[in-house]
Every structure is written in structure tokens, then in C-alpha cells.
Design a protein around this motif. Sequence first.
Motif, PDB file in Angstrom:
ATOM      1  N   ALA A  96      71.853 -41.115  58.664  1.00 25.09           N
ATOM      2  CA  ALA A  96      71.321 -39.949  59.364  1.00 25.09           C
ATOM      3  C   ALA A  96      70.982 -38.818  58.394  1.00 25.09           C
ATOM      4  CB  ALA A  96      72.329 -39.461  60.404  1.00 25.09           C
ATOM      5  N   PHE A  97      71.782 -38.664  57.352  1.00 27.23           N
ATOM      6  CA  PHE A  97      71.533 -37.617  56.364  1.00 27.23           C
ATOM      7  C   PHE A  97      70.637 -38.102  55.219  1.00 27.23           C
ATOM      8  CE2 PHE A  97      75.296 -35.770  58.357  1.00 27.23           C
ATOM      9  CZ  PHE A  97      74.968 -34.429  58.388  1.00 27.23           C
ATOM     10  N   ALA A  98      70.199 -39.356  55.297  1.00 27.04           N
ATOM     11  CA  ALA A  98      69.344 -39.941  54.247  1.00 27.04           C
ATOM     12  C   ALA A  98      69.951 -39.738  52.866  1.00 27.04           C
ATOM     13  CB  ALA A  98      67.943 -39.342  54.308  1.00 27.04           C
ATOM     14  N   VAL A  99      71.243 -40.020  52.739  1.00 28.09           N
ATOM     15  CA  VAL A  99      71.935 -39.844  51.463  1.00 28.09           C
ATOM     16  C   VAL A  99      71.414 -40.883  50.469  1.00 28.09           C
ATOM     17  CG1 VAL A  99      74.162 -39.886  50.285  1.00 28.09           C
ATOM     18  CG2 VAL A  99      73.995 -38.952  52.600  1.00 28.09           C
ATOM     19  N   PRO A 100      70.960 -40.465  49.291  1.00 27.46           N
ATOM     20  CA  PRO A 100      70.495 -41.429  48.283  1.00 27.46           C
ATOM     21  C   PRO A 100      71.602 -42.421  47.919  1.00 27.46           C
ATOM     22  CG  PRO A 100      69.865 -39.193  47.672  1.00 27.46           C
ATOM     23  CD  PRO A 100      70.794 -39.071  48.836  1.00 27.46           C
ATOM     24  N   ALA A 101      71.212 -43.650  47.608  1.00 30.81           N
ATOM     25  CA  ALA A 101      72.182 -44.711  47.321  1.00 30.81           C
ATOM     26  C   ALA A 101      73.142 -44.333  46.204  1.00 30.81           C
ATOM     27  CB  ALA A 101      71.443 -46.002  46.969  1.00 30.81           C
ATOM     28  N   GLU A 102      72.629 -43.616  45.186  1.00 27.75           N
ATOM     29  CA  GLU A 102      73.479 -43.267  44.048  1.00 27.75           C
ATOM     30  C   GLU A 102      74.505 -42.188  44.378  1.00 27.75           C
ATOM     31  OE1 GLU A 102      69.601 -40.915  43.654  1.00 27.75           O
ATOM     32  OE2 GLU A 102      70.237 -42.958  44.181  1.00 27.75           O
ATOM     33  N   LEU A 103      74.329 -41.475  45.504  1.00 28.71           N
ATOM     34  CA  LEU A 103      75.272 -40.432  45.902  1.00 28.71           C
ATOM     35  C   LEU A 103      76.222 -40.888  47.002  1.00 28.71           C
ATOM     36  CD1 LEU A 103      72.908 -37.304  46.007  1.00 28.71           C
ATOM     37  CD2 LEU A 103      74.500 -37.961  44.187  1.00 28.71           C
ATOM     38  N   ALA A 104      75.979 -42.063  47.568  1.00 31.74           N
ATOM     39  CA  ALA A 104      76.779 -42.522  48.707  1.00 31.74           C
ATOM     40  C   ALA A 104      78.257 -42.627  48.361  1.00 31.74           C
ATOM     41  CB  ALA A 104      76.248 -43.871  49.194  1.00 31.74           C
ATOM     42  N   GLN A 105      78.564 -43.138  47.166  1.00 31.53           N
ATOM     43  CA  GLN A 105      79.974 -43.314  46.829  1.00 31.53           C
ATOM     44  C   GLN A 105      80.697 -41.985  46.669  1.00 31.53           C
ATOM     45  OE1 GLN A 105      80.672 -45.295  43.128  1.00 31.53           O
ATOM     46  NE2 GLN A 105      78.794 -44.564  42.185  1.00 31.53           N
ATOM     47  N   ARG A 106      79.976 -40.924  46.249  1.00 28.65           N
ATOM     48  CA  ARG A 106      80.605 -39.607  46.134  1.00 28.65           C
ATOM     49  C   ARG A 106      80.964 -39.080  47.532  1.00 28.65           C
ATOM     50  NH1 ARG A 106      80.855 -35.381  42.476  1.00 28.65           N
ATOM     51  NH2 ARG A 106      81.099 -37.090  40.994  1.00 28.65           N
ATOM     52  N   VAL A 107      80.065 -39.245  48.494  1.00 28.81           N
ATOM     53  CA  VAL A 107      80.344 -38.822  49.873  1.00 28.81           C
ATOM     54  C   VAL A 107      81.531 -39.593  50.425  1.00 28.81           C
ATOM     55  CG1 VAL A 107      79.427 -38.665  52.214  1.00 28.81           C
ATOM     56  CG2 VAL A 107      77.938 -38.198  50.270  1.00 28.81           C
ATOM     57  N   LEU A 108      81.563 -40.900  50.189  1.00 28.90           N
ATOM     58  CA  LEU A 108      82.659 -41.730  50.684  1.00 28.90           C
ATOM     59  C   LEU A 108      83.990 -41.319  50.064  1.00 28.90           C
ATOM     60  CD1 LEU A 108      80.880 -45.201  50.581  1.00 28.90           C
ATOM     61  CD2 LEU A 108      81.546 -43.942  52.631  1.00 28.90           C
ATOM     62  N   LEU A 109      83.975 -41.001  48.768  1.00 26.57           N
ATOM     63  CA  LEU A 109      85.217 -40.611  48.096  1.00 26.57           C
ATOM     64  C   LEU A 109      85.781 -39.334  48.697  1.00 26.57           C
ATOM     65  CD1 LEU A 109      87.347 -40.935  45.936  1.00 26.57           C
ATOM     66  CD2 LEU A 109      85.822 -39.797  44.309  1.00 26.57           C
ATOM     67  N   TYR A 110      84.930 -38.330  48.899  1.00 31.43           N
ATOM     68  CA  TYR A 110      85.408 -37.082  49.504  1.00 31.43           C
ATOM     69  C   TYR A 110      85.882 -37.337  50.944  1.00 31.43           C
ATOM     70  CZ  TYR A 110      84.034 -33.965  45.728  1.00 31.43           C
ATOM     71  OH  TYR A 110      83.946 -33.316  44.512  1.00 31.43           O
ATOM     72  N   GLY A 111      85.199 -38.234  51.635  1.00 31.81           N
ATOM     73  CA  GLY A 111      85.631 -38.574  52.988  1.00 31.81           C
ATOM     74  C   GLY A 111      87.002 -39.216  52.997  1.00 31.81           C
ATOM     75  N   ILE A 112      87.271 -40.077  52.023  1.00 34.03           N
ATOM     76  CA  ILE A 112      88.573 -40.745  51.930  1.00 34.03           C
ATOM     77  C   ILE A 112      89.671 -39.749  51.586  1.00 34.03           C
ATOM     78  CG2 ILE A 112      89.883 -42.399  50.543  1.00 34.03           C
ATOM     79  CD1 ILE A 112      87.212 -44.009  50.348  1.00 34.03           C
ATOM     80  N   VAL A 113      89.391 -38.841  50.648  1.00 31.28           N
ATOM     81  CA  VAL A 113      90.383 -37.811  50.295  1.00 31.28           C
ATOM     82  C   VAL A 113      90.694 -36.941  51.513  1.00 31.28           C
ATOM     83  CG1 VAL A 113      90.818 -35.763  48.897  1.00 31.28           C
ATOM     84  CG2 VAL A 113      89.763 -37.778  47.863  1.00 31.28           C
ATOM     85  N   GLY A 114      89.642 -36.538  52.240  1.00 36.77           N
ATOM     86  CA  GLY A 114      89.863 -35.752  53.454  1.00 36.77           C
ATOM     87  C   GLY A 114      90.670 -36.510  54.474  1.00 36.77           C
ATOM     88  N   ALA A 115      90.390 -37.806  54.626  1.00 28.75           N
ATOM     89  CA  ALA A 115      91.139 -38.619  55.579  1.00 28.75           C
ATOM     90  C   ALA A 115      92.607 -38.718  55.187  1.00 28.75           C
ATOM     91  CB  ALA A 115      90.524 -40.018  55.667  1.00 28.75           C
ATOM     92  N   LEU A 116      92.886 -38.872  53.893  1.00 28.02           N
ATOM     93  CA  LEU A 116      94.282 -38.955  53.434  1.00 28.02           C
ATOM     94  C   LEU A 116      95.044 -37.674  53.736  1.00 28.02           C
ATOM     95  CD1 LEU A 116      93.873 -40.804  50.018  1.00 28.02           C
ATOM     96  CD2 LEU A 116      95.275 -41.578  51.937  1.00 28.02           C
ATOM     97  N   VAL A 117      94.402 -36.533  53.466  1.00 28.67           N
ATOM     98  CA  VAL A 117      95.050 -35.244  53.729  1.00 28.67           C
ATOM     99  C   VAL A 117      95.345 -35.093  55.225  1.00 28.67           C
ATOM    100  CG1 VAL A 117      94.748 -32.740  53.681  1.00 28.67           C
ATOM    101  CG2 VAL A 117      94.045 -34.126  51.713  1.00 28.67           C
TER     102      VAL A 117
END
Length: 331
Positions: A96-117
Motif C-alpha cells: 500500500a505504501f509502495a515501499v521499495p524492495a531495498e527498504l522493506a527489511q528496514r520497515v520490517l525491523l522497526y516493526g519487529i522492535v515495536g512489536a517486542l516492546v
Amino acid sequence: MSNATTIGTPFLWGVTLAVLALLLIIDFLLTRRPHAVSMREAVGWSVFYLALPVGFGFYVWQAHGGGVAAEFFTGYVVEKSLSVDNLFVFMLLLAAFAVPAELAQRVLLYGIVGALVLRAVFIALGAAVLQSGTWAFLLFGAILVATAIKILKEALSHREQAVDISSMRSIRLVRRFMPVTDDYHGSRLVVRQGGRRALTPLALAMVAVFATDIVFAVDSVPAVYGVTEDPFLVFATNAFALLGLRALYFVLQGVLAKLRHLNHGLAVILAFIGVKLVLHWAHGIWAWVPEIPTLASLGVIIGVLLTVTVTSLRASRAEEARAAREPVERS
């Protein structure tokens, strides 16, 4: 389920948190230079993150017995199955946000950190609620059954799943206070535009992922408390399930859409655990009410996941076969 005792000594908590912090730092360093993740890289990290909970589970078995280990493995399977549903929502958000493939893992990492907190906060709250009385099991059970009904209704509606960014409250709120650029600026979250600071679409994508983390935490934590009352095991199962999500996303990216019956299975699992919690609450009042053993729970959960995986793949193959026949029939 075990009693309110915990295997989480201060030393074990310290080691667990230190290893978790180390793994997150390694993940952050790996995503520091944006790049498209290859299948080989994703599979390698996925195997590593699957080996970690297996090794930890055998340590628990040796140190604390098979009963506690069964609780850990059952909780881990529950959390991992729910985390795959997280991945599907993340996939919709990234599209939906048209995140470029090379940036997808950065978004996922921040999402995982937020989920852990968020999971850590909800786990602490859950432990406090359980200490206040057995009524908490009835509350958690009701939450899970209600969630299961909601998920099943959505799954049976056969509506095409998509994300409407404009309808997300978190996104509307952010846009009210900060302008947003039209284009991505690499991995930067904030840039200067027209003499003032502006957010990039990458920042909005991270806000959306964090907002969905809150929803998933509400379902996830009561579900694993339905397997074990030990806050340390609850945290460990959540941490192990979330750690490998970034790599697993790229492994399952092409398969996630084919798991069309996954939500049906998750609804059954959540309802089952909800009933298990209600029975546990009732057993504390009326001793004749039966409880569901942990090993039986593990068998049911694995059986449901295997069933929906097989039926999903069969349905996908049948649909592909129909699509292949249609051009021939028209001609």
C-alpha cells in the motif's frame, strides 16, 4: 498449564535480554545499507532463527523438565502461527505504501522492535492481571473467543484483503501535524522541504506497522497465557517468534497470498485456547471440570496448521488449473 512459578531467574532474564539486544543490533547493522534480500540470505537467516528456539527448548527440557518444555514449544508454535498472520498484514502495508524492495527489511525491523516492546508491556500487564485473581482467565478466554469470531467472519466474507491508507487513524493523525513528501528519500525518515521538516513515506509506513503491532499484541499475549502462566516463557515465545520475521517475510513473500485458509485456522486456534482458558478458570471453582493438557493443545494446534496449509495449497492449485483452462475453453 503450570502454576504461577517462573523459571525466569534474574540471570536467565539477563542472558535472554542481552542475546536479544545483540541479535537486534546485528539485524540493524545488516539493514543499515539498503539492499534487496536474496532468497539464499533469507533462507539462511530463517534457518538460524528457527534453530534458536529449538535449542532453547531443549535447554528448558534438560533444566526444568518435559512439562515446562512442552509449554514453551506449544507457546512458540502459537506465536509463530500468529506472527505469520502479522507478516501477511505487513505485506499488504508495504504494498500500500509502495515501499521499495531495498527498504522493506528496514520497515520490517522497526516493526519487529515495536512489536517486542509492546509485547513486553502487555506481558507485564497480563502477569499483573493474573495475580489479581482467576477471573483473568475468563477475561482472556472471552477476548480470544471474540477475536476468533471476528477473524472467522472476515475469512468467510471472501473479501479481497487490502489496506486503505487514508482510513488509518494513525496516518491521518500524523498528517495533521507534519507534511509528508511524495517520494522516498532512501532510508531517511525526515527531510527538509521548502524550508521546513517533512516526513517521508517511509516514516508513515513505520507508523502504520507500529499501529498494527498494537492490535496483534492484544490477541497474541492472552493466547500464549492460555498455554503457560510463566511471564518469562511468555516473553521468550514472543521474542523467538518475532526475531526471525524479517527473514521469513522474504522466504514466504510469494507463498503468503496462497495461504488463503490461514485465518480460518487461526480462528480455530484462538477459539480453542479461549475455551482452554475458560475451562482452566472453571476447574479452579469446580474441580470436576476437565482441563486440556498442554501436549493435547500442541497436537491440536499443529494439526490445525497442517490442515489449513494443505487445504490452502490445494485450493490455490485448483484455482491455477481453472485459470489455465479458461483461455483454452474460450478459444
